[in-house]
Design a protein around this motif. Structure first.
Motif, PDB file in Angstrom:
ATOM      1  N   ALA A   1      -5.323  -0.544   0.127  1.00 59.22           N
ATOM      2  CA  ALA A   1      -5.512  -1.745   0.937  1.00 59.22           C
ATOM      3  C   ALA A   1      -6.782  -1.620   1.757  1.00 59.22           C
ATOM      4  N   GLN A   2      -7.534  -2.711   1.825  1.00 60.09           N
ATOM      5  CA  GLN A   2      -8.730  -2.736   2.653  1.00 60.09           C
ATOM      6  C   GLN A   2      -8.295  -2.789   4.111  1.00 60.09           C
TER       7      GLN A   2
ATOM      8  N   CYS B   1       0.820  -1.212   0.000  1.00 61.00           N
ATOM      9  CA  CYS B   1       0.000   0.000   0.000  1.00 61.00           C
ATOM     10  C   CYS B   1       0.851   1.257   0.000  1.00 61.00           C
TER      11      CYS B   1
ATOM     12  N   SER C   1     -10.718   1.735   1.534  1.00 54.54           N
ATOM     13  CA  SER C   1      -9.360   1.276   1.245  1.00 54.54           C
ATOM     14  C   SER C   1      -8.420   2.453   1.424  1.00 54.54           C
TER      15      SER C   1
END
Length: 152
Positions: free
Chosen positions: A47-48, A40, A88
Motif C-alpha cells: 500500500a502506498q 495490505c 509502498s
C-alpha cells in the motif's frame, strides 16, 4: 482482524457470529484506511503510504544524527517527494511509544498557512511504523538521504 483489535480500532463483542464493531463512530476516511490496512497487512498487497504534492512544499528540514540542514530547491524537493511517494509498505508494527529512533528525519514545511509541518522518521526499510521487507537492499539508503545535504 486481530491487528485492528490490537490497534484499538475495533472491538470484539463476543456475540454469536463473532461480530467486530468500531470502538467509536468511524468516518468514511477511517473506514477506507481500515480496509486499506486489511488489504495490505492481511491480503499482502503493498500500500502506498503518502501522496505529497511537491508544489505544496516550501522546504524540507533534514536531521541526520547530529547534523541538520534544509532544502528549498524545487528540483530537490521533487526528487525527495518522488521517492517518499513511491514507498509502498507491506507491514506495520505497533509503535513502542515516545523515544523511538530512526537514523533519518525529514520535516516537510508546507506553503499553505495553517497546514502543520509533517515529520517523517525514516529507517532503511520504512517510514515510522510502516515498513517493507526487503532482504536484498534497503529502500532508503544513507547515500540517498545524504545526497540532499548541501556541499560545504
Amino acid at each position: 482482524m486481530a491487528w485492528a483489535v490490537d490497534d484499538l480500532v475495533l472491538v470484539n463483542k463476543n456475540l454469536p457470529g463473532s461480530v467486530l464493531s468500531p470502538r467509536a463512530p468511524m468516518s468514511r476516511a477511517e473506514a477506507v484506511h481500515l480496509l486499506r490496512q486489511y488489504d495490505c497487512l492481511v491480503e499482502g498487497h503493498p500500500a502506498q503510504l503518502y501522496h505529497f504534492d511537491p508544489d505544496s512544499i516550501q522546504k524540507i528540514a533534514f536531521s541526520l544524527q547530529e547534523e541538520t540542514f534544509s532544502v528549498t530547491d524545487p528540483s530537490e524537493i521533487q526528487r525527495f517527494v518522488e521517492t517518499i511517494n513511491g514507498f509502498s509498505y507491506t507491514g506495520q508494527h505497533t509503535p513502542a511509544g515516545a523515544g523511538g529512533w530512526a537514523p533519518f528525519c525529514a520535516t516537510l514545511w508546507f506553503k499553505t498557512a495553517g497546514i502543520l509541518p509533517q515529520t517523517l522518521f525514516i529507517s532503511p526499510n520504512g517510514i515510522g511504523e510502516y515498513y517493507i521487507v526487503s532482504p536484498d537492499q534497503p529502500y532508503f539508503t544513507a547515500e540517498w538521504f545524504q545526497s540532499f545535504q548541501p556541499d560545504v
